[in-house]
Design a protein around this motif. Structure first.
Motif, PDB file in Angstrom:
ATOM      1  N   THR A  62     -25.613   7.906  -4.727  1.00 45.10           N
ATOM      2  CA  THR A  62     -24.497   8.879  -5.660  1.00 45.10           C
ATOM      3  C   THR A  62     -23.599   8.253  -5.406  1.00 45.10           C
ATOM      4  O   THR A  62     -22.424   8.801  -5.677  1.00 45.10           O
ATOM      5  CB  THR A  62     -24.873   9.894  -5.172  1.00 45.10           C
TER       6      THR A  62
ATOM      7  N   SER B  76     -45.174   6.512  -1.231  1.00 45.25           N
ATOM      8  CA  SER B  76     -44.099   5.786  -2.238  1.00 45.25           C
ATOM      9  C   SER B  76     -44.215   4.468  -2.981  1.00 45.25           C
ATOM     10  O   SER B  76     -44.741   3.205  -2.802  1.00 45.25           O
ATOM     11  CB  SER B  76     -42.757   5.677  -1.403  1.00 45.25           C
TER      12      SER B  76
ATOM     13  N   GLY C 121     -35.838   9.468  -6.345  1.00 44.65           N
ATOM     14  CA  GLY C 121     -35.539  10.596  -7.770  1.00 44.65           C
ATOM     15  C   GLY C 121     -35.861  11.758  -6.878  1.00 44.65           C
ATOM     16  O   GLY C 121     -36.105  12.634  -5.066  1.00 44.65           O
TER      17      GLY C 121
ATOM     18  N   THR D 167     -39.810   6.137 -14.313  1.00 44.29           N
ATOM     19  CA  THR D 167     -39.705   7.715 -15.197  1.00 44.29           C
ATOM     20  C   THR D 167     -40.968   7.813 -15.044  1.00 44.29           C
ATOM     21  O   THR D 167     -41.342   7.600 -15.016  1.00 44.29           O
ATOM     22  CB  THR D 167     -38.379   7.090 -16.294  1.00 44.29           C
ATOM     23  N   TYR D 168     -40.669   9.626 -16.165  1.00 43.41           N
ATOM     24  CA  TYR D 168     -41.726  10.084 -16.222  1.00 43.41           C
ATOM     25  C   TYR D 168     -41.467  10.802 -17.820  1.00 43.41           C
ATOM     26  O   TYR D 168     -41.014  10.497 -18.036  1.00 43.41           O
ATOM     27  CB  TYR D 168     -41.867  11.486 -15.337  1.00 43.41           C
TER      28      TYR D 168
ATOM     29  N   ASN E  21     -32.395   2.673   1.151  1.00 43.87           N
ATOM     30  CA  ASN E  21     -32.642   4.187   0.878  1.00 43.87           C
ATOM     31  C   ASN E  21     -31.456   5.167   1.442  1.00 43.87           C
ATOM     32  O   ASN E  21     -30.540   4.369   2.486  1.00 43.87           O
ATOM     33  CB  ASN E  21     -34.465   4.075   1.480  1.00 43.87           C
TER      34      ASN E  21
ATOM     35  N   PHE F 166     -49.281  20.140  -9.273  1.00 45.29           N
ATOM     36  CA  PHE F 166     -49.366  18.800  -9.649  1.00 45.29           C
ATOM     37  C   PHE F 166     -50.802  18.411  -9.704  1.00 45.29           C
ATOM     38  O   PHE F 166     -51.115  17.457 -10.363  1.00 45.29           O
ATOM     39  CB  PHE F 166     -48.083  17.921  -8.008  1.00 45.29           C
TER      40      PHE F 166
ATOM     41  N   LEU G 260     -40.232   5.490   1.021  1.00 49.95           N
ATOM     42  CA  LEU G 260     -39.771   5.887   1.916  1.00 49.95           C
ATOM     43  C   LEU G 260     -41.061   7.096   3.583  1.00 49.95           C
ATOM     44  O   LEU G 260     -40.757   6.259   3.839  1.00 49.95           O
ATOM     45  CB  LEU G 260     -39.727   7.883   1.231  1.00 49.95           C
TER      46      LEU G 260
ATOM     47  N   ASP H 107     -26.865   5.677  -0.149  1.00 47.85           N
ATOM     48  CA  ASP H 107     -26.526   7.333  -0.872  1.00 47.85           C
ATOM     49  C   ASP H 107     -26.488   6.695  -2.190  1.00 47.85           C
ATOM     50  O   ASP H 107     -25.296   5.992  -2.353  1.00 47.85           O
ATOM     51  CB  ASP H 107     -25.960   8.209  -0.021  1.00 47.85           C
TER      52      ASP H 107
ATOM     53  N   MET I 115     -35.924  17.961 -13.963  1.00 49.18           N
ATOM     54  CA  MET I 115     -36.154  16.339 -13.647  1.00 49.18           C
ATOM     55  C   MET I 115     -36.422  15.585 -15.026  1.00 49.18           C
ATOM     56  O   MET I 115     -36.140  14.469 -15.102  1.00 49.18           O
ATOM     57  CB  MET I 115     -37.237  16.266 -12.750  1.00 49.18           C
TER      58      MET I 115
ATOM     59  N   ALA J 194     -32.379  10.806   4.344  1.00 45.18           N
ATOM     60  CA  ALA J 194     -33.539  10.615   3.663  1.00 45.18           C
ATOM     61  C   ALA J 194     -35.210   9.376   4.251  1.00 45.18           C
ATOM     62  O   ALA J 194     -36.221   9.823   3.812  1.00 45.18           O
ATOM     63  CB  ALA J 194     -33.710   9.982   2.944  1.00 45.18           C
TER      64      ALA J 194
ATOM     65  N   THR K 265     -47.544  11.088  -4.846  1.00 44.60           N
ATOM     66  CA  THR K 265     -46.297  10.450  -3.462  1.00 44.60           C
ATOM     67  C   THR K 265     -45.219  11.983  -3.583  1.00 44.60           C
ATOM     68  O   THR K 265     -45.698  12.700  -3.682  1.00 44.60           O
ATOM     69  CB  THR K 265     -45.424   9.687  -4.006  1.00 44.60           C
TER      70      THR K 265
HETATM   71  N1  LIG Z   1     -44.765  10.249  -8.745  1.00 49.73           N
HETATM   72  C1  LIG Z   1     -45.156  10.434  -9.476  1.00 49.73           C
HETATM   73  O1  LIG Z   1     -45.919  11.149 -10.331  1.00 49.73           O
HETATM   74  C2  LIG Z   1     -43.776  10.110 -10.787  1.00 49.73           C
HETATM   75  C3  LIG Z   1     -44.503   9.925 -11.537  1.00 49.73           C
HETATM   76  C4  LIG Z   1     -43.145   9.216 -12.682  1.00 49.73           C
HETATM   77  C5  LIG Z   1     -42.305   8.987 -12.349  1.00 49.73           C
HETATM   78  N2  LIG Z   1     -42.221   8.622 -10.800  1.00 49.73           N
HETATM   79  C6  LIG Z   1     -40.275   8.201 -10.642  1.00 49.73           C
HETATM   80  O2  LIG Z   1     -41.202   7.794  -9.323  1.00 49.73           O
HETATM   81  C7  LIG Z   1     -39.512   7.090  -8.572  1.00 49.73           C
HETATM   82  C8  LIG Z   1     -40.403   7.099  -7.136  1.00 49.73           C
HETATM   83  O3  LIG Z   1     -40.384   8.182  -7.089  1.00 49.73           O
HETATM   84  P1  LIG Z   1     -42.324   8.288  -5.677  1.00 49.73           P
HETATM   85  O4  LIG Z   1     -43.302   9.282  -6.744  1.00 49.73           O
HETATM   86  O5  LIG Z   1     -42.236   6.709  -5.436  1.00 49.73           O
HETATM   87  O6  LIG Z   1     -41.639   9.409  -4.675  1.00 49.73           O
HETATM   88  P2  LIG Z   1     -40.505   9.132  -3.372  1.00 49.73           P
HETATM   89  O7  LIG Z   1     -41.062  10.799  -3.081  1.00 49.73           O
HETATM   90  O8  LIG Z   1     -41.674   8.440  -2.148  1.00 49.73           O
HETATM   91  O9  LIG Z   1     -39.569   8.286  -3.455  1.00 49.73           O
HETATM   92  C9  LIG Z   1     -38.468   8.970  -4.214  1.00 49.73           C
HETATM   93  C10 LIG Z   1     -36.573   8.076  -3.110  1.00 49.73           C
HETATM   94  O10 LIG Z   1     -35.617   8.255  -3.318  1.00 49.73           O
HETATM   95  C11 LIG Z   1     -35.000   8.819  -2.008  1.00 49.73           C
HETATM   96  N3  LIG Z   1     -33.562   9.505  -2.717  1.00 49.73           N
HETATM   97  C12 LIG Z   1     -33.444  10.142  -2.753  1.00 49.73           C
HETATM   98  N4  LIG Z   1     -32.338  11.130  -2.834  1.00 49.73           N
HETATM   99  C13 LIG Z   1     -31.356   9.616  -2.696  1.00 49.73           C
HETATM  100  C14 LIG Z   1     -30.466   8.941  -2.644  1.00 49.73           C
HETATM  101  N5  LIG Z   1     -29.399   9.979  -2.961  1.00 49.73           N
HETATM  102  N6  LIG Z   1     -29.781   7.837  -2.310  1.00 49.73           N
HETATM  103  C15 LIG Z   1     -31.118   6.705  -2.534  1.00 49.73           C
HETATM  104  N7  LIG Z   1     -32.493   7.444  -3.051  1.00 49.73           N
HETATM  105  C16 LIG Z   1     -32.476   8.596  -2.922  1.00 49.73           C
HETATM  106  C17 LIG Z   1     -36.385   9.018  -1.161  1.00 49.73           C
HETATM  107  O11 LIG Z   1     -35.894   8.946   0.115  1.00 49.73           O
HETATM  108  C18 LIG Z   1     -37.238   8.744  -1.941  1.00 49.73           C
HETATM  109  O12 LIG Z   1     -37.824   6.818  -1.064  1.00 49.73           O
HETATM  110  C19 LIG Z   1     -39.193   8.293  -8.767  1.00 49.73           C
HETATM  111  O13 LIG Z   1     -37.780   8.382  -9.561  1.00 49.73           O
HETATM  112  C20 LIG Z   1     -40.126   9.490  -9.336  1.00 49.73           C
HETATM  113  O14 LIG Z   1     -39.236  10.373  -9.656  1.00 49.73           O
HETATM  114  C21 LIG Z   1     -43.293   9.427  -9.895  1.00 49.73           C
END
Ligand SMILES: NC(=O)c1ccc[n+]([C@@H]2O[C@H](COP(=O)([O-])OP(=O)(O)OC[C@H]3O[C@@H](n4cnc5c(N)ncnc54)[C@H](O)[C@@H]3O)[C@@H](O)[C@H]2O)c1
Length: 270
Positions: free
Chosen positions: A68, A21, A96, A149-150, A41, A208, A17, A66, A163, A45, A199
Motif C-alpha cells: 500500500t 501460500s 489479500g 482473485t476469487y 512481502n 471455509f 507467507l 508494504d 473481499m 506480515a 492457505t
Molecule cells: N486461498 C484461497 O482460497 C484463495 C482463492 C482465490 C484467490 N486467492 C487469493 O490468492 C492470493 C494469495 O493468498 P493465499 O491464499 O496464498 O494466502 P496467504 O495468506 O498465504 O497470502 C496472502 C499474502 O498477502 C500478504 N499481505 C498482506 N498484507 C500485505 C501488504 N500490505 N503488503 C504486501 N503483502 C501483504 C500476506 O503477508 C500474505 O503473504 C490472495 O490475493 C487471495 O485473495 C486465495
C-alpha cells in the motif's frame, strides 16, 4: 517436471507467507523453470525465518515492501532491477486481507475504516504495484503481470464479505491498466480466479471447510490446488501466452461453468 519455460526471465513474487501460500509454490515453480526472482512481502506480515528458507531454496533475495506504500514499491522496483540486472519479465501480485473478516464484522455491519484498509491492501495495491512498474519503465517487452482473485467478485458467496468487492475492483484494474500496459509497453495483465485453497488467507473465510468441500463436489475436475495454480501462473509468465491480456482466467476445475453436479444433487435426493 521442468521445461525451462522461464529460462533467463526475471521477476518479482509478492505474498509468500508460509509454505501453503500460493506465492510460495509459485516462487518454487518459477525457479525450477529457470527464472531469477526477488521475493517481497509486507515488513509486518513477513515471517522472516520462513521466507528466508524460500529465498535460500530459490536462490533469491528478499526486499520487503508494504504494497500500500508507494515509497516502498518505488524502492522495491528499483532494487529488483539492480539485483536482477535489468527490466522485469513478470510480476505476481498474491496479496489479500480483509480487516472486517479478521475482526468478525458481518457484511451488513462493516467498519468503514476496516473496509478502506482491506480495499487498499487487497485491491488498490494492484494499481499501485503496476503504476510503480509503469513509471519506472521496469517491465520488459512481452512481460506478464498476474494477480490472484476469487469468483465471489462475480457471484455472491455470502461469507466472502467485503473481499468480494475488493476482488471485483482488482479484476477491473487488471483490464484498465492492461489496456495501457499493452498499448504502451507490450506487457500483458491478467487475473487468475483460483479455486478455494487451504492457505492462511483462505482459512480466514468463515465456513471455509464447507466451502472447499462444496467446490470440490461441484467441479468436474475437482478443486485446483496451490501447486496447480503455480503451474498455471508459469504458463502465463512464459512466451507461450503472449497475446493473452486483460482477462479474468478461471482456474477452478470447471466450477464456474457448472450449474450443479450429480454429487450435489445426490445430497438432496432422499
Ligand atoms: N486461498 C484461497 O482460497 C484463495 C482463492 C482465490 C484467490 N486467492 C487469493 O490468492 C492470493 C494469495 O493468498 P493465499 O491464499 O496464498 O494466502 P496467504 O495468506 O498465504 O497470502 C496472502 C499474502 O498477502 C500478504 N499481505 C498482506 N498484507 C500485505 C501488504 N500490505 N503488503 C504486501 N503483502 C501483504 C500476506 O503477508 C500474505 O503473504 C490472495 O490475493 C487471495 O485473495 C486465495
Amino acid at each position: 517436471m521442468a521445461y525451462n519455460l522461464l529460462k533467463g526471465k526475471k521477476g518479482i513474487i509478492f505474498g509468500a507467507l508460509d509454505s501453503n501460500s500460493i506465492a510460495w509454490k509459485t516462487a518454487e515453480r518459477v525457479h525450477e523453470e529457470g527464472a531469477n526472482i526477488v521475493l517481497s512481502n509486507a515488513p509486518i506480515a513477513m515471517r522472516m525465518g520462513q521466507i528466508a528458507d524460500l529465498a535460500k531454496k530459490t536462490n533469491s533475495e528478499i526486499v520487503p515492501a508494504d504494497a500500500t506504500s508507494e515509497e516502498d514499491l518505488k524502492n522495491l522496483v528499483e532494487r529488483s532491477m539492480e539485483i536482477l540486472g535489468g527490466k522485469l519479465d513478470f510480476v505476481l501480485h498474491s496479496i489479500g486481507m480483509s480487516v472486517n473478516v479478521r475482526k468478525g464484522r458481518h457484511y451488513t455491519d462493516q467498519n468503514y475504516d476496516f473496509t478502506a484498509k482491506g480495499w487498499d491492501v487487497s485491491a488498490l495495491s494492484f494499481h499501485k504495484v503496476m503504476q510503480s512498474l509503469y513509471k519506472a519503465d521496469a517491465m520488459a517487452e512481452w512481460g506478464s503481470i498476474v494477480a490472484l482473485t476469487y469468483m465471489a467478485s462475480q457471484r455472491t458467496f455470502p461469507d466472502y464479505n467485503d473481499m468480494a468487492d475488493n476482488k471485483a475492483y482488482l479484476e477491473s484494474v487488471a483490464r484498465s491498466f492492461g489496456y495501457f500496459f499493452g498499448k504502451e509497453k507490450k506487457v500483458r495483465v491478467n487475473t487468475i480466479s483460483q479455486s478455494p485453497t487451504l492457505t492462511t488467507a483462505g482459512k480466514g473465510v468463515k465456513g471455509f471447510d464447507g466451502f472447499i468441500h462444496y467446490a470440490e463436489k461441484m467441479s468436474p475436475l475437482g478443486n485446483a490446488s496451490a501447486d496447480d495454480c503455480a503451474n498455471y501462473t508459469v504458463s502465463l509468465f512464459s512466451d507461450l501466452t503472449k497475446k493473452v491480456t486483460m482477462q479474468n482466467l478461471f482456474h477452478d476445475g470447471g466450477f464456474s461453468n457448472t450449474g450443479v453436479s450429480q454429487e450435489v444433487i445426490d445430497e438432496f435426493n432422499q
